[in-house]
Scaffold this motif. Structure first.
Motif, PDB file in Angstrom:
ATOM      1  N   GLY A  33       0.839  -1.198   0.000  1.00 57.10           N
ATOM      2  CA  GLY A  33       0.000   0.000   0.000  1.00 57.10           C
ATOM      3  C   GLY A  33       0.869   1.240   0.000  1.00 57.10           C
ATOM      4  O   GLY A  33       1.834   1.330  -0.761  1.00 57.10           O
ATOM      5  N   ASP A  34       0.574   2.173   0.899  1.00 53.96           N
ATOM      6  CA  ASP A  34       1.307   3.437   0.954  1.00 53.96           C
ATOM      7  C   ASP A  34       2.431   3.438   1.981  1.00 53.96           C
ATOM      8  O   ASP A  34       3.060   4.468   2.210  1.00 53.96           O
ATOM      9  CB  ASP A  34       0.338   4.589   1.288  1.00 53.96           C
ATOM     10  CG  ASP A  34      -0.681   4.809   0.186  1.00 53.96           C
ATOM     11  OD1 ASP A  34      -0.382   4.488  -0.971  1.00 53.96           O
ATOM     12  OD2 ASP A  34      -1.784   5.308   0.506  1.00 53.96           O
ATOM     13  N   ASN A  35       2.685   2.306   2.638  1.00 55.81           N
ATOM     14  CA  ASN A  35       3.673   2.254   3.720  1.00 55.81           C
ATOM     15  C   ASN A  35       4.714   1.173   3.472  1.00 55.81           C
ATOM     16  O   ASN A  35       4.538   0.305   2.609  1.00 55.81           O
ATOM     17  CB  ASN A  35       2.970   1.958   5.058  1.00 55.81           C
ATOM     18  CG  ASN A  35       2.004   3.036   5.461  1.00 55.81           C
ATOM     19  OD1 ASN A  35       2.380   4.191   5.585  1.00 55.81           O
ATOM     20  ND2 ASN A  35       0.749   2.672   5.666  1.00 55.81           N
ATOM     21  N   ASN A  36       5.786   1.233   4.256  1.00 62.88           N
ATOM     22  CA  ASN A  36       6.778   0.167   4.284  1.00 62.88           C
ATOM     23  C   ASN A  36       6.554  -0.643   5.556  1.00 62.88           C
ATOM     24  O   ASN A  36       6.100  -0.118   6.571  1.00 62.88           O
ATOM     25  CB  ASN A  36       8.200   0.731   4.277  1.00 62.88           C
ATOM     26  CG  ASN A  36       8.593   1.242   2.915  1.00 62.88           C
ATOM     27  OD1 ASN A  36       8.251   0.666   1.894  1.00 62.88           O
ATOM     28  ND2 ASN A  36       9.307   2.344   2.890  1.00 62.88           N
ATOM     29  N   TYR A  37       6.900  -1.912   5.480  1.00 60.62           N
ATOM     30  CA  TYR A  37       6.724  -2.822   6.606  1.00 60.62           C
ATOM     31  C   TYR A  37       7.986  -3.640   6.782  1.00 60.62           C
ATOM     32  O   TYR A  37       8.811  -3.750   5.867  1.00 60.62           O
ATOM     33  CB  TYR A  37       5.516  -3.737   6.368  1.00 60.62           C
ATOM     34  CG  TYR A  37       4.233  -2.950   6.305  1.00 60.62           C
ATOM     35  CD1 TYR A  37       3.494  -2.717   7.462  1.00 60.62           C
ATOM     36  CD2 TYR A  37       3.789  -2.390   5.120  1.00 60.62           C
ATOM     37  CE1 TYR A  37       2.329  -1.972   7.432  1.00 60.62           C
ATOM     38  CE2 TYR A  37       2.633  -1.626   5.080  1.00 60.62           C
ATOM     39  CZ  TYR A  37       1.906  -1.420   6.240  1.00 60.62           C
ATOM     40  OH  TYR A  37       0.777  -0.663   6.209  1.00 60.62           O
ATOM     41  N   ILE A  38       8.126  -4.222   7.967  1.00 60.44           N
ATOM     42  CA  ILE A  38       9.276  -5.059   8.259  1.00 60.44           C
ATOM     43  C   ILE A  38       8.771  -6.400   8.780  1.00 60.44           C
ATOM     44  O   ILE A  38       7.803  -6.456   9.538  1.00 60.44           O
ATOM     45  CB  ILE A  38      10.232  -4.379   9.269  1.00 60.44           C
ATOM     46  CG1 ILE A  38      11.531  -5.156   9.416  1.00 60.44           C
ATOM     47  CG2 ILE A  38       9.551  -4.147  10.613  1.00 60.44           C
ATOM     48  CD1 ILE A  38      12.628  -4.405  10.172  1.00 60.44           C
ATOM     49  N   GLU A  78      -4.156  -7.804   6.766  1.00 65.31           N
ATOM     50  CA  GLU A  78      -4.396  -8.693   5.619  1.00 65.31           C
ATOM     51  C   GLU A  78      -3.577  -8.233   4.408  1.00 65.31           C
ATOM     52  O   GLU A  78      -2.955  -9.045   3.725  1.00 65.31           O
ATOM     53  CB  GLU A  78      -5.885  -8.719   5.253  1.00 65.31           C
ATOM     54  CG  GLU A  78      -6.751  -9.414   6.268  1.00 65.31           C
ATOM     55  CD  GLU A  78      -6.623 -10.911   6.237  1.00 65.31           C
ATOM     56  OE1 GLU A  78      -6.392 -11.474   5.148  1.00 65.31           O
ATOM     57  OE2 GLU A  78      -6.743 -11.522   7.308  1.00 65.31           O
ATOM     58  N   THR A  79      -3.581  -6.929   4.150  1.00 66.15           N
ATOM     59  CA  THR A  79      -2.827  -6.365   3.025  1.00 66.15           C
ATOM     60  C   THR A  79      -1.332  -6.652   3.194  1.00 66.15           C
ATOM     61  O   THR A  79      -0.655  -7.076   2.250  1.00 66.15           O
ATOM     62  CB  THR A  79      -3.068  -4.844   2.928  1.00 66.15           C
ATOM     63  OG1 THR A  79      -4.455  -4.613   2.726  1.00 66.15           O
ATOM     64  CG2 THR A  79      -2.262  -4.219   1.807  1.00 66.15           C
ATOM     65  N   VAL A  80      -0.831  -6.438   4.405  1.00 65.65           N
ATOM     66  CA  VAL A  80       0.593  -6.636   4.687  1.00 65.65           C
ATOM     67  C   VAL A  80       0.960  -8.116   4.602  1.00 65.65           C
ATOM     68  O   VAL A  80       1.990  -8.482   4.032  1.00 65.65           O
ATOM     69  CB  VAL A  80       0.957  -6.048   6.070  1.00 65.65           C
ATOM     70  CG1 VAL A  80       2.389  -6.371   6.439  1.00 65.65           C
ATOM     71  CG2 VAL A  80       0.734  -4.551   6.063  1.00 65.65           C
ATOM     72  N   ALA A  81       0.119  -8.985   5.144  1.00 63.20           N
ATOM     73  CA  ALA A  81       0.391 -10.429   5.100  1.00 63.20           C
ATOM     74  C   ALA A  81       0.437 -10.927   3.660  1.00 63.20           C
ATOM     75  O   ALA A  81       1.308 -11.718   3.295  1.00 63.20           O
ATOM     76  CB  ALA A  81      -0.659 -11.189   5.914  1.00 63.20           C
TER      77      ALA A  81
END
Length: 106
Positions: A33-38, A78-81
């Motif tokens: 989406g619009d963010n970064n994740y770790i 859910e989006t991140v997974a």
């Protein structure tokens, strides 16, 4: 974040809500989406033996210091997974491609 030179990965120590600390390997930093994740893989304890992966929203302060934030909504999780699953597939593909290149160079 600490860099663990004895291993092939970087690690970070999380302070959990119950006051304990958990050392985790950094699996990947990725966009969704619009963010970064770790994605973090615990190196000890029950979470490690269950192959659990912790997912957090990831940003950096102006001085480069990392900031991890909890994912608050089920929809965002859910989006991140899903994005992390795609990252895992890409990592497996990269490893296979690297192995083929190594075999072809021999």
């Amino acid at each position: 974040m600490a860099d663990n030179n004895a291993n092939e990965y970087s690690t970070v120590t999380l302070s959990l809500d119950d006051g304990t600390e958990c050392e985790c390997a950094i699996v990947r930093i990725f966009p969704a989406g619009d963010n970064n994740y770790i994605a973090l893989l615990p190196l000890e304890g029950e979470a490690a033996s269950n192959d659990e992966v912790y997912l957090y929203r990831y940003t950096e302060k102006d001085n480069g210091e990392p900031v991890l934030e909890n994912i608050e909504s089920d929809e965002e999780y859910e989006t991140v997974a899903d994005a992390f699953d795609e990252e895992l597939d890409a990592m497996e593909y990269e490893e296979l491609y690297a192995e083929e290149d190594a075999e072809n160079e021999e």
